[in-house]
Design an enzyme around this catalytic site. Structure first.
Site, PDB file in Angstrom:
ATOM      1  N   SER A   1      29.492  36.175  80.465  1.00  0.00           N
ATOM      2  CA  SER A   1      28.911  35.468  81.192  1.00  0.00           C
ATOM      3  C   SER A   1      29.860  34.602  81.742  1.00  0.00           C
ATOM      4  O   SER A   1      29.289  34.666  83.169  1.00  0.00           O
ATOM      5  CB  SER A   1      28.210  34.149  79.814  1.00  0.00           C
ATOM      6  N   THR A   2      31.058  34.286  81.975  1.00  0.00           N
ATOM      7  CA  THR A   2      31.899  33.255  82.889  1.00  0.00           C
ATOM      8  C   THR A   2      32.105  34.586  83.697  1.00  0.00           C
ATOM      9  O   THR A   2      32.444  34.032  85.064  1.00  0.00           O
ATOM     10  CB  THR A   2      33.024  33.150  81.969  1.00  0.00           C
TER      11      THR A   2
ATOM     12  N   VAL B   1      36.741  39.000  73.000  1.00  0.00           N
ATOM     13  CA  VAL B   1      35.584  39.845  73.097  1.00  0.00           C
ATOM     14  C   VAL B   1      34.274  39.652  73.045  1.00  0.00           C
ATOM     15  O   VAL B   1      34.916  39.669  71.530  1.00  0.00           O
ATOM     16  CB  VAL B   1      35.380  41.272  74.120  1.00  0.00           C
TER      17      VAL B   1
ATOM     18  N   GLY C   1      32.880  35.575  77.520  1.00  0.00           N
ATOM     19  CA  GLY C   1      33.485  36.815  78.021  1.00  0.00           C
ATOM     20  C   GLY C   1      33.155  36.502  79.223  1.00  0.00           C
ATOM     21  O   GLY C   1      33.361  36.875  80.091  1.00  0.00           O
TER      22      GLY C   1
ATOM     23  N   ASP D   1      23.861  32.038  79.078  1.00  0.00           N
ATOM     24  CA  ASP D   1      25.181  30.541  78.675  1.00  0.00           C
ATOM     25  C   ASP D   1      25.958  30.776  80.466  1.00  0.00           C
ATOM     26  O   ASP D   1      26.883  30.353  80.444  1.00  0.00           O
ATOM     27  CB  ASP D   1      26.208  31.771  78.018  1.00  0.00           C
TER      28      ASP D   1
ATOM     29  N   LYS E   1      34.120  29.142  77.420  1.00  0.00           N
ATOM     30  CA  LYS E   1      33.947  27.803  76.651  1.00  0.00           C
ATOM     31  C   LYS E   1      33.991  28.043  75.075  1.00  0.00           C
ATOM     32  O   LYS E   1      33.769  28.756  74.522  1.00  0.00           O
ATOM     33  CB  LYS E   1      32.509  27.956  77.473  1.00  0.00           C
TER      34      LYS E   1
END
Ligand code: ATP
Length: 310
Positions: free
Chosen positions: A103-104, A95, A101, A136, A12
């Site tokens: 969280s997704t 990273v 990164g 997130d 995001k």
């Protein structure tokens, strides 16, 4: 019954980020606009008897401190009957960049395991679990990512119609109170990640309201978003955390200036940084800027919104 699943985990960017104050629980009260882009990790999940993590990146842990591991542990403990998951993270998202990164990846694991084991957990319950992993993660659960399975699963909870779509939300509270916005595509976003990482906790810890001189205008942004005026909405892309991150690393400001000199309508830092994105209107400017920025920054990515209909 399928045994493996590959699910895309999009990064995001924060098109806008404002801090409204400090909460009694120590967190900051946020008002931010999050938007998924087509820079993705690919998460491979295989049925197994225990939880394990592997990846192609040396920068992320492969033990229980990996957010993907935490996600697997939470969902399997809550809904499982002793089963596990072998997870491989094909890492493409830089990273510690402000691109969510970890969280997704966690959100993709929740989605993937729900489908793989046919738990049929409701979106509300998944959202509840996700908030326990990180602020997130609830946002990262939104949207409709590309999912590939080894076989078709019949009569299961799997309902991905492959209408691949990214999400855009206003996030408030710690980031978990979400208001979705209508889906719109920003076709030319140039993302530049300088060669250092920033700790989200450190940046928030050093934030001081009195250092903010430009207050983001969420309402003006939303008006421009609704009429899909990319030039207008770009002008309202602001991030108050630049007051911390760009003070610690003035290079962030230099990247912003370079992107704008190369034709971006506006360049803004994402999250707590250090990744910076520039919104372009003309493809030829974006392509030229990509070439120029790549000379100094190997981690330069020309992306668009996630799931632009393909
Ligand atoms: P955010 O934008 O949500 O603040 P970020 O993009 O700045 O996050 P991440 O890439 O999520 O930061 O990484 C932050 C820290 O989390 C790193 O120190 C990393 O080692 C750790 N981490 C744990 N699991 C993961 C994962 N699956 N992917 C990336 N980082 C992870």
């Amino acid at each position: 019954m399928s045994k493996t699943i590959v699910i895309e985990a999009p990064a995001k960017i924060n098109l806008m980020l404002d801090i409204k104050g400090k909460r009694s629980d120590g967190y900051h009260e946020l008002e931010t606009l999050m938007h998924q882009i087509d820079l993705v990790d690919k998460i491979h999940i295989k049925k197994d008897s225990s939880i394990s993590i592997k990846s192609n990146s040396l920068e992320i842990p492969n033990d229980s401190s990996n957010l993907a591991y935490k996600a697997a542990q939470l969902i399997l403990r809550t809904y499982g009957r002793g089963e596990g998951a072998a997870i491989f993270i094909d890492k493409n998202i830089p990273v510690g960049a402000g691109l969510a990164g970890g969280s997704t990846d966690a959100a993709a694991v929740l989605k993937g395991i729900n489908i793989l084991y046919n738990y049929d957990i409701s979106d509300e319950k998944l959202a509840y679990i996700s908030a326990q992993i990180g602020s997130d993660v609830p946002f990262c659960l939104q949207g409709n990512p590309r999912i590939i399975m080894d076989e078709t699963v019949e009569g299961t909870a799997f309902k991905n119609d492959q209408n691949i779509e990214g999400s855009t939300c206003i996030a408030r509270g710690r980031g978990e109170l979400l208001t979705p916005l209508e889906s719109k595509v920003l076709p030319w976003i140039l993302l530049v990640k300088p060669d250092f990482q920033l700790s989200t906790a450190e940046v928030y810890g050093k934030f001081k309201m009195e250092n903010v001189h430009i207050i983001p205008d969420l309402n003006a942004f939303i008006k421009a978003w609704e009429i899909y005026d990319i030039i207008e909405l770009s002008h309202y892309c602001e991030n108050v955390l630049e007051t911390v991150s760009a003070t610690l690393y003035p290079e962030i400001m230099q990247i912003k200036k370079s992107l704008e000199r190369l034709g971006a309508v506006k360049a803004t830092m994402s999250g707590s940084g250090p990744a910076v994105f520039g919104v372009f209107i003309h493809p030829e400017d974006a392509l030229k800027a990509q070439q120029v920025m790549k000379e100094s920054y190997s981690e330069t990515y020309l992306v668009s919104s996630y799931g632009r209909g393909d």
